[in-house]
Design a protein around this motif. Structure first.
Motif, short mmCIF file in Angstrom:
data_model
loop_
_atom_site.label_atom_id
_atom_site.label_comp_id
_atom_site.label_asym_id
_atom_site.label_seq_id
_atom_site.Cartn_x
_atom_site.Cartn_y
_atom_site.Cartn_z
N ALA A 392 -55.14 -1.98 28.72
CA ALA A 392 -55.82 -0.96 29.54
C ALA A 392 -57.01 -1.55 30.26
CB ALA A 392 -56.26 0.20 28.64
N ASP A 393 -57.76 -2.43 29.58
CA ASP A 393 -58.88 -3.12 30.24
C ASP A 393 -58.37 -4.10 31.28
OD1 ASP A 393 -60.82 -1.83 28.71
OD2 ASP A 393 -60.69 -3.32 27.11
N LEU A 394 -57.27 -4.76 30.97
CA LEU A 394 -56.76 -5.81 31.84
C LEU A 394 -56.34 -5.28 33.20
CD1 LEU A 394 -55.86 -8.68 32.39
CD2 LEU A 394 -53.73 -8.19 31.16
N THR A 395 -55.70 -4.11 33.25
CA THR A 395 -55.26 -3.58 34.54
C THR A 395 -56.44 -3.33 35.48
OG1 THR A 395 -55.31 -1.35 33.59
CG2 THR A 395 -53.20 -2.51 33.56
N VAL A 396 -57.55 -2.90 34.92
CA VAL A 396 -58.75 -2.67 35.74
C VAL A 396 -59.39 -4.00 36.12
CG1 VAL A 396 -61.03 -1.59 35.77
CG2 VAL A 396 -59.12 -0.45 34.63
N GLU A 397 -59.52 -4.90 35.16
CA GLU A 397 -60.17 -6.18 35.39
C GLU A 397 -59.39 -7.04 36.37
OE1 GLU A 397 -63.30 -8.99 33.79
OE2 GLU A 397 -62.93 -6.88 33.39
N LEU A 398 -58.06 -7.05 36.23
CA LEU A 398 -57.23 -7.87 37.10
C LEU A 398 -57.32 -7.38 38.55
CD1 LEU A 398 -55.28 -10.25 36.87
CD2 LEU A 398 -53.41 -8.63 36.63
N ASP A 399 -57.38 -6.08 38.74
CA ASP A 399 -57.53 -5.51 40.08
C ASP A 399 -58.83 -5.99 40.72
OD1 ASP A 399 -57.46 -4.04 42.37
OD2 ASP A 399 -57.68 -2.09 41.41
N ALA A 400 -59.93 -5.86 39.98
CA ALA A 400 -61.24 -6.24 40.52
C ALA A 400 -61.32 -7.75 40.77
CB ALA A 400 -62.33 -5.80 39.55
N ASP A 401 -60.81 -8.54 39.86
CA ASP A 401 -60.90 -9.99 40.02
C ASP A 401 -60.02 -10.50 41.15
OD1 ASP A 401 -62.65 -10.01 37.94
OD2 ASP A 401 -61.27 -10.83 36.46
N TYR A 402 -58.85 -9.89 41.33
CA TYR A 402 -57.96 -10.32 42.41
C TYR A 402 -58.59 -10.01 43.77
CZ TYR A 402 -53.81 -10.57 45.38
OH TYR A 402 -52.92 -10.87 46.37
N LYS A 403 -59.19 -8.85 43.91
CA LYS A 403 -59.85 -8.50 45.17
C LYS A 403 -61.05 -9.42 45.42
CE LYS A 403 -58.40 -3.65 45.09
NZ LYS A 403 -58.81 -2.24 44.89
N ALA A 404 -61.78 -9.75 44.36
CA ALA A 404 -62.91 -10.67 44.51
C ALA A 404 -62.42 -12.06 44.93
CB ALA A 404 -63.69 -10.75 43.20
N PHE A 405 -61.29 -12.48 44.38
CA PHE A 405 -60.72 -13.77 44.77
C PHE A 405 -60.37 -13.79 46.25
CE2 PHE A 405 -56.64 -15.92 45.56
CZ PHE A 405 -57.03 -17.24 45.39
N LEU A 406 -59.75 -12.73 46.76
CA LEU A 406 -59.41 -12.68 48.18
C LEU A 406 -60.66 -12.67 49.06
CD1 LEU A 406 -56.43 -10.14 48.19
CD2 LEU A 406 -56.33 -12.64 48.27
N ARG A 407 -61.71 -11.98 48.62
CA ARG A 407 -62.96 -11.97 49.39
C ARG A 407 -63.59 -13.36 49.43
NH1 ARG A 407 -63.86 -7.10 46.56
NH2 ARG A 407 -65.26 -8.21 45.12
N ASP A 408 -63.50 -14.08 48.31
CA ASP A 408 -64.11 -15.42 48.25
C ASP A 408 -63.30 -16.46 49.01
OD1 ASP A 408 -66.07 -14.34 46.66
OD2 ASP A 408 -65.15 -14.99 44.77
N ASN A 409 -62.07 -16.12 49.38
CA ASN A 409 -61.20 -17.06 50.09
C ASN A 409 -60.66 -16.42 51.37
OD1 ASN A 409 -60.64 -19.50 48.00
ND2 ASN A 409 -60.77 -17.58 46.89
N GLU A 410 -61.54 -15.79 52.12
CA GLU A 410 -61.12 -15.06 53.31
C GLU A 410 -60.48 -15.99 54.34
OE1 GLU A 410 -64.38 -12.90 54.88
OE2 GLU A 410 -64.41 -11.42 53.25
N ALA A 411 -61.00 -17.23 54.46
CA ALA A 411 -60.45 -18.14 55.47
C ALA A 411 -59.00 -18.48 55.16
CB ALA A 411 -61.29 -19.42 55.52
N SER A 412 -58.70 -18.86 53.92
CA SER A 412 -57.32 -19.21 53.55
C SER A 412 -56.42 -17.99 53.57
CB SER A 412 -57.30 -19.86 52.17
OG SER A 412 -58.01 -21.08 52.19
N ALA A 413 -56.95 -16.85 53.11
CA ALA A 413 -56.15 -15.64 53.11
C ALA A 413 -55.81 -15.22 54.53
CB ALA A 413 -56.89 -14.52 52.38
N GLY A 414 -56.78 -15.32 55.46
CA GLY A 414 -56.52 -14.98 56.85
C GLY A 414 -55.53 -15.92 57.49
N LEU A 415 -55.61 -17.22 57.15
CA LEU A 415 -54.67 -18.19 57.70
C LEU A 415 -53.26 -17.90 57.22
CD1 LEU A 415 -54.18 -20.86 59.23
CD2 LEU A 415 -54.67 -22.06 57.09
N ALA A 416 -53.13 -17.55 55.96
CA ALA A 416 -51.80 -17.28 55.41
C ALA A 416 -51.18 -16.04 56.03
CB ALA A 416 -51.90 -17.10 53.90
N SER A 417 -52.01 -15.07 56.39
CA SER A 417 -51.48 -13.84 56.97
C SER A 417 -51.36 -13.92 58.48
CB SER A 417 -52.38 -12.66 56.58
OG SER A 417 -53.69 -12.85 57.10
N GLY A 418 -51.88 -15.01 59.12
CA GLY A 418 -51.80 -15.17 60.56
C GLY A 418 -52.93 -14.52 61.32
N ASN A 419 -53.95 -14.01 60.66
CA ASN A 419 -55.08 -13.34 61.31
C ASN A 419 -56.32 -14.22 61.18
OD1 ASN A 419 -53.45 -11.07 61.81
ND2 ASN A 419 -53.85 -10.31 59.73
#
Length: 465
Positions: A392-419
């Motif tokens: 139950a804790d993990l589902t909340v924590e994993l959501d928050a950490d995954y979004k934080a990971f994407l924010r910290d890697n906006e350049a690579s994430a944007g390149l992968a999506s083509g934006n």
């Protein structure tokens, strides 16, 4: 090892969305179970029956919760058991390679192979000077031993269990004095070698090729940094079936006695690695008492050989360690329970092979179904971070950490999506390899947790929670 192509990021986003939608609809029983665990941590309830013990709360996974970000237990703050075992093998076995500028071949058997593989990567062995690792007792589908390449110009390091089979395979390598399999032999045994086997070796054609002989006393494998397992006998059934079978014929008794002494040997070599002689105590059951007696017998033999410190208090005043031997009769309920922390649920509900190998299926870029095998062990930082978390804790924590990971890697994430513009593309390309590797790990754990929640509901575990 994880790899996902850059264009798979869109799939990861879809998977994450589907997973977190499901997480928000998490079965209420999981949250009730979490609250129950917290209540037990706080202490017994006021209405708990008189004389109740921890067994009354047996359906709670752990009374001592471990923070998801704490990593493996630190114990006393010293080196982990894995570090101690690695250091022993480096100094006592692999250290021999320093006198061999051309390197050597490492030969193992069914007992020592898990020991080596749990402590070293192949790349680490190669850096130490090991050109090849050979399993000398492995058999093919026809039941015959597998043929091995003869490397007559290289010395061989044999790290073997002292058994008739392993010693026989060693002797066979030098059966023909004019065409030996290796230039010389350096022998290292995982536990004490019996006098009969020593005599057999001395009388064999391999003896003129032996350059060193040592009993290392290390016969257990590591599942985690501080979690060991008794090395299994090749082809043998589980210890539970062997020790508790009700047969009274001679083969069953011999198998039971062999299993008891194998476990005792492994436990004794554990304390050799820890550098401490324990006080051994056991439950009153016959199985536990037999293992305790066998362990004490092995410890006494190591003490006489000078391989074990004396049982006395250290200079700091700390008492010697206590080895308490229990068997499954002490706690028969645990195998019947379902635990709801991440690691426990993975091993309970998913087909994990060989302790840490898992094959999962995902959808590729073209919509095709793909599968890959991964290792769920301490080499994965996300597994290390989340494995002790309640689902139950993990589902909340994993959501928050995954979004934080994407924010910290906006350049690579944007390149992968083509934006991405040109500057963002340059920054993204520099970080892309690490980003792809990390995205592979996130995809794995999002998929794992989603599958666990699905199986939780499909198996009707909510009704019994």
């Amino acid at each position: 090892f994880f790899f996902l192509p850059a264009s798979l990021t869109a799939f990861d986003g879809r998977l994450a969305s589907a997973f977190f939608l499901q997480a928000r609809a998490m079965p209420p029983s999981l949250f009730r179970r979490k609250k129950k665990a917290e209540a037990v941590e706080a202490g017994p309830a006021a209405d708990a029956p008189a004389g109740s013990s921890l067994a009354a709360y047996a359906d709670v996974y752990s009374l001592e919760r471990v923070s998801a970000r704490d990593g493996p237990p630190s114990g006393s703050g010293g080196p982990s058991l894995r570090d101690r075992a690695r250091q022993r093998l480096v100094s006592e076995v692999l250290g021999t390679l320093r006198a061999m500028p051309c390197g050597a071949v490492l030969l193992v058997d069914g007992v020592t192979m898990p020991v080596i593989s749990s402590l070293f990567r192949v790349s680490e062995l190669m850096e130490a000077g090991v050109h090849l690792v050979e399993h000398i007792t492995m058999r093919g589908p026809d039941g015959n031993y597998l043929r091995r390449q003869q490397l007559t110009s290289l010395p061989a390091l044999y790290f073997l269990t002292p058994s008739v089979e392993s010693l026989g395979r060693l002797i066979d390598d030098f059966r023909n004095p004019k065409a030996p399999a290796y230039a010389s032999a350096h022998l290292f045994f995982s536990s004490r070698v019996s006098d009969a086997l020593v005599a057999k070796l001395k009388a064999s054609p391999a003896m003129p090729r032996v350059r060193s002989f040592k009993e290392v006393h290390l016969e257990f494998s590591l599942r985690e940094a501080d979690l060991f397992a008794v090395s299994p006998s090749p082809g043998a059934p589980s210890a539970l079936a062997t020790l508790f079978r009700i047969d009274t014929d001679k083969p069953a008794k011999r198998a039971r006695l062999h299993e008891v002494h194998k476990i005792g040997t492994s436990l004794a070599t554990l304390f050799t690695t820890l550098g401490a002689a324990p006080i051994v105590r056991a439950a009153t059951s016959a199985v536990a008492a037999a293992i305790a007696c066998a362990t004490q017998e092995k410890l006494d033999a190591l003490d006489r050989a000078g391989a074990l410190p004396a049982v006395e208090e250290a200079a700091s005043g700390a008492p010697p360690p206590l080895l308490l031997v229990l068997d499954r009769a002490f706690d028969p309920l645990s195998p019947l329970l379902h635990e709801f922390t991440y690691q426990a649920m993975v091993h309970d509900l998913l087909p994990v092979a060989e302790g840490d190998r898992y094959r999962y299926t995902y959808v590729g870029n073209s919509g095709q179904s793909l599968s890959k095998e991964v290792l769920l062990n301490e080499a994965d930082p996300l597994w290390l971070r989340y494995r002790h978390m309640h689902i139950a804790d993990l589902t909340v924590e994993l959501d928050a950490d995954y979004k934080a990971f994407l924010r910290d890697n906006e350049a690579s994430a944007g390149l992968a999506s083509g934006n991405a513009d040109l500057s963002e593309m340059a920054a993204g390309l520099r970080a892309m390899p690490k980003f792809q590797e990390a995205m592979g790990r996130w995809s794995l754990h999002i998929s794992l947790v989603s599958e666990l929640v699905s199986r939780y509901e499909a198996f009707g575990l909510e009704a019994g929670a």
